[in-house]
Design a protein around this motif. Structure first.
Motif, PDB file in Angstrom:
ATOM      1  N   ASP A 101      32.769  35.392 -11.663  1.00 14.08           N
ATOM      2  CA  ASP A 101      32.131  34.471 -12.600  1.00 14.08           C
ATOM      3  C   ASP A 101      31.992  33.122 -11.909  1.00 14.08           C
ATOM      4  N   ASP A 102      31.819  32.062 -12.652  1.00 17.35           N
ATOM      5  CA  ASP A 102      31.594  30.751 -12.039  1.00 17.35           C
ATOM      6  C   ASP A 102      32.835  30.193 -11.354  1.00 17.35           C
ATOM      7  N   ASP A 103      34.020  30.762 -11.647  1.00 17.13           N
ATOM      8  CA  ASP A 103      35.265  30.172 -11.164  1.00 17.13           C
ATOM      9  C   ASP A 103      36.048  31.040 -10.194  1.00 17.13           C
ATOM     10  N   ILE A 104      35.966  32.354 -10.341  1.00 17.80           N
ATOM     11  CA  ILE A 104      36.744  33.227  -9.464  1.00 17.80           C
ATOM     12  C   ILE A 104      35.916  34.422  -9.000  1.00 17.80           C
ATOM     13  N   ARG A 133      27.337  34.197  -0.215  1.00 12.72           N
ATOM     14  CA  ARG A 133      27.120  33.337  -1.386  1.00 12.72           C
ATOM     15  C   ARG A 133      26.817  31.905  -0.931  1.00 12.72           C
ATOM     16  N   PRO A 134      25.704  31.683  -0.235  1.00 17.15           N
ATOM     17  CA  PRO A 134      25.402  30.343   0.285  1.00 17.15           C
ATOM     18  C   PRO A 134      25.185  29.311  -0.821  1.00 17.15           C
ATOM     19  N   GLU A 135      24.853  29.779  -2.036  1.00 17.13           N
ATOM     20  CA  GLU A 135      24.627  28.850  -3.141  1.00 17.13           C
ATOM     21  C   GLU A 135      25.922  28.246  -3.671  1.00 17.13           C
ATOM     22  N   LYS A 157      36.157  29.700  -6.799  1.00 17.42           N
ATOM     23  CA  LYS A 157      34.820  29.142  -6.604  1.00 17.42           C
ATOM     24  C   LYS A 157      34.726  27.701  -7.094  1.00 17.42           C
ATOM     25  N   SER A 158      35.876  27.122  -7.444  1.00 21.15           N
ATOM     26  CA  SER A 158      35.937  25.699  -7.792  1.00 21.15           C
ATOM     27  C   SER A 158      37.328  25.189  -7.442  1.00 21.15           C
TER      28      SER A 158
END
Length: 318
Positions: A101-104, A133-135, A157-158
């Motif tokens: 997801d957006d975090d993990i 995942r270059p984005e 991811k954060s």
């Protein structure tokens, strides 16, 4: 897999984003310059080679959004930078994702792939996922697995997710369980090994972990799941997360992990090669934690690789 030619060392000027703010400058540099000895980084800080907003700072300085960091050339020699993955590795990692997801991002790490690049390793999971995942501007390892260990591996991811998950693991609020095949017969169905562990370096330069009363507190629960001739399939639950903990704890009880070339038994390993074992039999089978943002309880299960399943099938025939 494409390699770019080594670039000449040069000074970098890095503008700190909001998601990078709050971390100490030394930790930022250690993450930025993977593979560079920490002593080199701290020397650069002491000598004023590293500057923030054109001024000298101490290693304890915490970065703020908008800071400009001057980073001098820190590497003695530049490593080859891999910028493109083979189609087969990309497909293998994409198919290994258990949740994202957006975090993990949680993957079932393949055996034989390191979690990060090192002195003898050009590419690891973290470098590969950054290419895939270059984005995503932020992708970091939450914890580590040995190169020859497969199974559940968590990436953040954060920065907020990274700090939360690392704190969960530090406080032993996560539940990590492994499947392993060990020599001999354990004395009971459930067996607690509570031995402090210490990292030692041999004269050859090889790094070993040994039981040592002056080491770090370490605790593992081994539970027998299936018995074979001369070995047992067990689950290992980690109460602490020390380097090589399961391998050293099991070996200390005369039940080394099958296929372990470092702490294992040579004759036992040779015997199991007859059953098709070509790697260390250690797999991070299950991981439970709380989502770092929503606090939702999560449990991930990584299926045992086919190669290890086949070994168990051959053993069952005996």
């Amino acid at each position: 897999m494409a390699n770019s030619p080594p670039a000449a060392p040069s000074v970098q000027f890095i503008d700190i984003r909001a998601d990078q703010a709050g971390q100490r400058i030394d930790n930022f540099l250690i993450t930025l310059e993977k593979g560079v000895p920490k002593s080199r980084i701290y020397r650069a800080l002491r000598k004023g080679e590293v500057r923030v907003n054109k001024g000298r700072i101490k290693q304890t300085y915490r970065l703020q959004a908008g800071d400009q960091v001057r980073v001098p050339p820190l590497r003695v020699s530049e490593k080859v930078v891999i910028t493109e993955l083979s189609e087969s590795l990309t497909d293998a990692l994409e198919s290994a994702i258990l949740m994202e997801d957006d975090d993990i991002l949680v993957i079932n790490k393949p055996a034989g792939l390191a979690v990060h690049a090192g002195s003898q390793i050009q590419l690891g999971v973290i470098e590969a996922m950054r290419i895939i995942r270059p984005e995503n501007r932020f992708v970091e390892l939450v914890h580590r697995l040995d190169r020859d260990t497969s199974g559940c591996l968590v990436l953040a991811k954060s920065r907020a997710a990274l700090l939360n998950l690392q704190q969960q693991m530090k406080a032993s609020e996560t539940d990590k369980r492994y499947l392993t095949l060990t020599r001999g017969k354990w004395p009971a169905q459930e067996n607690i090994v509570d031995l402090a562990l210490q990292k030692n370096s041999l004269s050859s330069g090889e790094r070993m972990v040994v039981p040592d009363i002056n080491g770090k507190k370490s605790k593992t629960l081994f539970e027998v799941k299936q018995e074979f001739s001369g070995c047992q399939l067990v689950t290992a639950k980690l109460y602490t997360g020390r380097t090589h903990q399961i391998r050293v704890h099991s070996a200390s009880q005369s039940h080394p992990v099958a296929g372990d070339e470092k702490y294992g038994d040579r004759e036992f390993n040779k015997h199991l090669r007859q059953y098709g074992l070509k790697r260390m039999f250690l797999h991070a089978w299950q991981l439970s934690l709380k989502h770092p943002i929503s606090d939702e309880p999560l449990t991930f299960n990584a299926e045992l690789p086919d190669a290890l399943k086949d070994v168990l099938k051959q053993l069952e025939k005996q």
